[in-house]
Design an enzyme around this catalytic site. Structure first.
Site, mmCIF file in Angstrom:
data_model
loop_
_atom_site.group_PDB
_atom_site.id
_atom_site.type_symbol
_atom_site.label_atom_id
_atom_site.label_comp_id
_atom_site.label_asym_id
_atom_site.label_seq_id
_atom_site.Cartn_x
_atom_site.Cartn_y
_atom_site.Cartn_z
ATOM 1 N N THR A 199 0.835 -1.201 0.000
ATOM 2 C CA THR A 199 0.000 0.000 0.000
ATOM 3 C C THR A 199 0.875 1.257 0.000
ATOM 4 O O THR A 199 1.990 1.266 0.523
ATOM 5 C CB THR A 199 -0.934 0.031 1.225
ATOM 6 O OG1 THR A 199 -0.158 0.255 2.410
ATOM 7 C CG2 THR A 199 -1.708 -1.271 1.360
ATOM 8 N N ASP A 203 -3.550 6.003 2.590
ATOM 9 C CA ASP A 203 -2.960 6.984 3.507
ATOM 10 C C ASP A 203 -3.332 6.473 4.891
ATOM 11 O O ASP A 203 -4.529 6.367 5.219
ATOM 12 C CB ASP A 203 -3.561 8.375 3.235
ATOM 13 C CG ASP A 203 -2.956 9.448 4.137
ATOM 14 O OD1 ASP A 203 -2.642 9.141 5.308
ATOM 15 O OD2 ASP A 203 -2.826 10.590 3.673
ATOM 16 N N THR A 249 17.517 5.393 3.047
ATOM 17 C CA THR A 249 16.257 5.583 2.314
ATOM 18 C C THR A 249 16.111 7.085 2.062
ATOM 19 O O THR A 249 17.064 7.841 2.206
ATOM 20 C CB THR A 249 15.086 5.094 3.178
ATOM 21 O OG1 THR A 249 15.050 5.915 4.356
ATOM 22 C CG2 THR A 249 15.239 3.636 3.589
ATOM 23 N N ASN A 300 4.913 0.309 8.484
ATOM 24 C CA ASN A 300 6.169 0.971 8.115
ATOM 25 C C ASN A 300 5.994 2.460 7.825
ATOM 26 O O ASN A 300 6.906 3.244 8.074
ATOM 27 C CB ASN A 300 6.722 0.248 6.872
ATOM 28 C CG ASN A 300 7.776 1.055 6.166
ATOM 29 O OD1 ASN A 300 8.901 1.180 6.639
ATOM 30 N ND2 ASN A 300 7.415 1.634 5.027
ATOM 31 N N SER A 352 9.597 1.092 14.566
ATOM 32 C CA SER A 352 9.885 2.192 15.495
ATOM 33 C C SER A 352 11.203 2.815 15.036
ATOM 34 O O SER A 352 11.355 3.137 13.849
ATOM 35 C CB SER A 352 9.934 1.652 16.932
ATOM 36 O OG SER A 352 10.352 2.637 17.833
ATOM 37 N N TYR A 388 9.507 13.409 17.131
ATOM 38 C CA TYR A 388 9.586 12.148 16.375
ATOM 39 C C TYR A 388 9.853 10.993 17.344
ATOM 40 O O TYR A 388 9.201 9.945 17.284
ATOM 41 C CB TYR A 388 10.703 12.248 15.339
ATOM 42 C CG TYR A 388 11.001 10.952 14.615
ATOM 43 C CD1 TYR A 388 10.136 10.458 13.653
ATOM 44 C CD2 TYR A 388 12.162 10.222 14.895
ATOM 45 C CE1 TYR A 388 10.420 9.263 12.973
ATOM 46 C CE2 TYR A 388 12.454 9.042 14.227
ATOM 47 C CZ TYR A 388 11.581 8.571 13.265
ATOM 48 O OH TYR A 388 11.844 7.397 12.613
ATOM 49 N N LYS A 390 7.921 7.343 18.270
ATOM 50 C CA LYS A 390 8.545 6.020 18.136
ATOM 51 C C LYS A 390 8.620 5.292 19.491
ATOM 52 O O LYS A 390 8.534 4.072 19.543
ATOM 53 C CB LYS A 390 9.923 6.151 17.480
ATOM 54 C CG LYS A 390 9.850 6.639 16.032
ATOM 55 C CD LYS A 390 8.979 5.717 15.157
ATOM 56 C CE LYS A 390 9.008 6.077 13.695
ATOM 57 N NZ LYS A 390 8.225 5.139 12.846
HETATM 58 N N1 LIG Z 1 15.685 5.301 7.227
HETATM 59 C C1 LIG Z 1 15.988 5.461 8.492
HETATM 60 O O1 LIG Z 1 17.110 5.839 8.825
HETATM 61 C C2 LIG Z 1 14.957 5.138 9.556
HETATM 62 C C3 LIG Z 1 15.422 4.957 10.865
HETATM 63 C C4 LIG Z 1 14.508 4.637 11.865
HETATM 64 C C5 LIG Z 1 13.180 4.488 11.545
HETATM 65 N N2 LIG Z 1 12.755 4.684 10.246
HETATM 66 C C6 LIG Z 1 11.321 4.507 9.992
HETATM 67 O O2 LIG Z 1 11.161 3.660 8.868
HETATM 68 C C7 LIG Z 1 9.878 3.896 8.274
HETATM 69 C C8 LIG Z 1 10.031 4.018 6.768
HETATM 70 O O3 LIG Z 1 10.824 5.142 6.461
HETATM 71 P P1 LIG Z 1 11.934 5.105 5.316
HETATM 72 O O4 LIG Z 1 13.241 5.109 5.991
HETATM 73 O O5 LIG Z 1 11.639 4.040 4.330
HETATM 74 O O6 LIG Z 1 11.740 6.564 4.710
HETATM 75 P P2 LIG Z 1 11.147 7.061 3.304
HETATM 76 O O7 LIG Z 1 12.009 6.546 2.197
HETATM 77 O O8 LIG Z 1 10.983 8.519 3.483
HETATM 78 O O9 LIG Z 1 9.730 6.347 3.200
HETATM 79 C C9 LIG Z 1 8.679 6.718 4.053
HETATM 80 C C10 LIG Z 1 7.419 6.040 3.542
HETATM 81 O O10 LIG Z 1 6.339 6.337 4.429
HETATM 82 C C11 LIG Z 1 5.245 6.750 3.624
HETATM 83 N N3 LIG Z 1 4.295 7.590 4.332
HETATM 84 C C12 LIG Z 1 4.515 8.726 5.045
HETATM 85 N N4 LIG Z 1 3.340 9.202 5.516
HETATM 86 C C13 LIG Z 1 2.361 8.350 5.089
HETATM 87 C C14 LIG Z 1 0.959 8.282 5.250
HETATM 88 N N5 LIG Z 1 0.280 9.217 5.929
HETATM 89 N N6 LIG Z 1 0.291 7.236 4.697
HETATM 90 C C15 LIG Z 1 0.942 6.295 4.010
HETATM 91 N N7 LIG Z 1 2.267 6.310 3.788
HETATM 92 C C16 LIG Z 1 2.967 7.317 4.336
HETATM 93 C C17 LIG Z 1 5.874 7.487 2.462
HETATM 94 O O11 LIG Z 1 4.934 7.598 1.423
HETATM 95 P P3 LIG Z 1 5.062 8.714 0.255
HETATM 96 O O12 LIG Z 1 6.005 8.125 -0.754
HETATM 97 O O13 LIG Z 1 3.665 8.864 -0.225
HETATM 98 O O14 LIG Z 1 5.605 9.968 0.898
HETATM 99 C C18 LIG Z 1 7.035 6.548 2.153
HETATM 100 O O15 LIG Z 1 6.601 5.444 1.396
HETATM 101 C C19 LIG Z 1 9.329 5.165 8.933
HETATM 102 O O16 LIG Z 1 8.351 4.794 9.903
HETATM 103 C C20 LIG Z 1 10.556 5.762 9.620
HETATM 104 O O17 LIG Z 1 10.206 6.532 10.746
HETATM 105 C C21 LIG Z 1 13.611 4.992 9.262
#
Ligand SMILES: NC(=O)c1ccc[n+]([C@@H]2O[C@H](COP(=O)([O-])OP(=O)(O)OC[C@H]3O[C@@H](n4cnc5c(N)ncnc54)[C@H](OP(=O)(O)O)[C@@H]3O)[C@@H](O)[C@H]2O)c1
Length: 278
Positions: A32, A56, A183, A83, A134, A148, A152
């Protein structure tokens, strides 16, 4: 046995890589995204095993609709990966209530919405896995990331209680704590910046912004290898309640454990002084 995954935020980042790894493992995926075209464009075409749906996570009705459609197509949902999320950065005082509420609506209430929609099917199956993404910032608090981090910590604390509620039904819940991964997380397309300015916070803000700009897409963690680890976790008979992804997250686990132990020892007598006398 072929498993069915439901993954939120699967248009890019972790979500897309987990979807890719699940498909490569031979599983079925309900992937999704706010824009399902990004799922279709980003993953190998596989109409038999990949169902791309719009979601969403802040919309509870849409979450219910996705689960209904997914069940109609695949008959069951074995693994939910909560996620979707983003990082709202900035000192607490520099964030308006609107920005803070939006952060909780996505990272916390969005996660609740999708889980609430999936649980009746998992309870009926008497089996299921829920992986809640988280962060290492859901283990250790960091300045400029306090809001943030609050979301988490909330996800992690909720996951812990939820895992106990759901254990009798054969449903395992894991709180996943990634460190820094390359990412779009730190990219201007994802990160939320402050909307208020207070002079006292300028040095902190400048230092953190510089760090983020320098680290964007250059973090040490590999999203592909993270996704492979998630596939392994989801296959365990007894998955961990909490899991650290990356050396920085592992260090956060260790620092937290040591800090709690030290605090328990240092304040031992004062802690015990608060009970009614025997
Ligand atoms: N990368 C890191 O270093 C890191 C570290 C700790 C935790 N995280 C966590 O990992 C998870 C994924 O993040 P990521 O690293 O893959 O970052 P990312 O590349 O920015 O991807 C974030 C994803 O979340 C989606 N999203 C945001 N708001 C949304 C909503 N209201 N409804 C549906 N989808 C939504 C975005 O969709 P759109 O494409 O539509 O914007 C995107 O697909 C997050 O929860 C983040 O907090 C990441």
């Amino acid at each position: 046995m072929t498993k069915t995954w439901l993954i939120t935020g699967a248009g890019r980042g972790f979500g897309r890589e987990i979807a890719r790894a699940a498909l490569a493992a031979g599983d079925q995926v309900i992937a999704t995204a706010r824009e399902p075209r990004h799922v279709v464009d980003g993953l190998p075409a596989d109409p038999e095993r990949l169902l791309a749906l719009r979601l969403d996570v802040t919309d509870p009705d849409a979450a219910g609709g996705v689960v209904e459609e997914g069940l109609a197509r695949f008959g069951r949902i074995d693994i939910l990966v909560n996620n979707a999320g983003y990082g709202q950065v900035g000192a607490f005082e520099e964030l308006s209530p609107t920005l803070i509420e939006r952060q909780f609506q996505t990272n916390v209430f969005g996660t609740f919405n999708v889980t609430r929609a999936v649980l009746p099917a998992m309870r009926a199956q008497r089996a299921g896995r829920i992986l809640n993404i988280s962060s290492s910032l859901g283990i250790v608090g960091v300045d400029w990331w306090s809001v943030y981090g609050a979301t988490k910590f909330a996800v992690a604390g909720w996951s812990e209680g939820l895992s106990k509620e759901l254990a009798p039904f054969g449903i395992h819940v894991t709180s996943v704590h990634p460190g820094q991964f390359s990412t779009d997380f730190l990219d201007p397309s994802s990160i939320g910046m402050t909307d208020l300015q207070i002079d006292d916070y300028r040095p902190l803000d400048a230092a953190r912004r510089e760090f983020v700009a320098g680290r964007n897409h250059d973090q040490p963690g590999s999203p592909e290898r993270f996704a492979d680890a998630i596939i392994q976790l989801a296959a365990l008979d007894t998955p961990p309640a909490r899991w650290a992804a990356g050396s920085d997250a592992l260090a956060a686990f260790e620092a937290r454990a040591a800090q709690l132990r030290e605090s328990a020892v240092e304040w031992h007598d004062l802690s015990l002084s608060t009970e009614h006398p025997a």
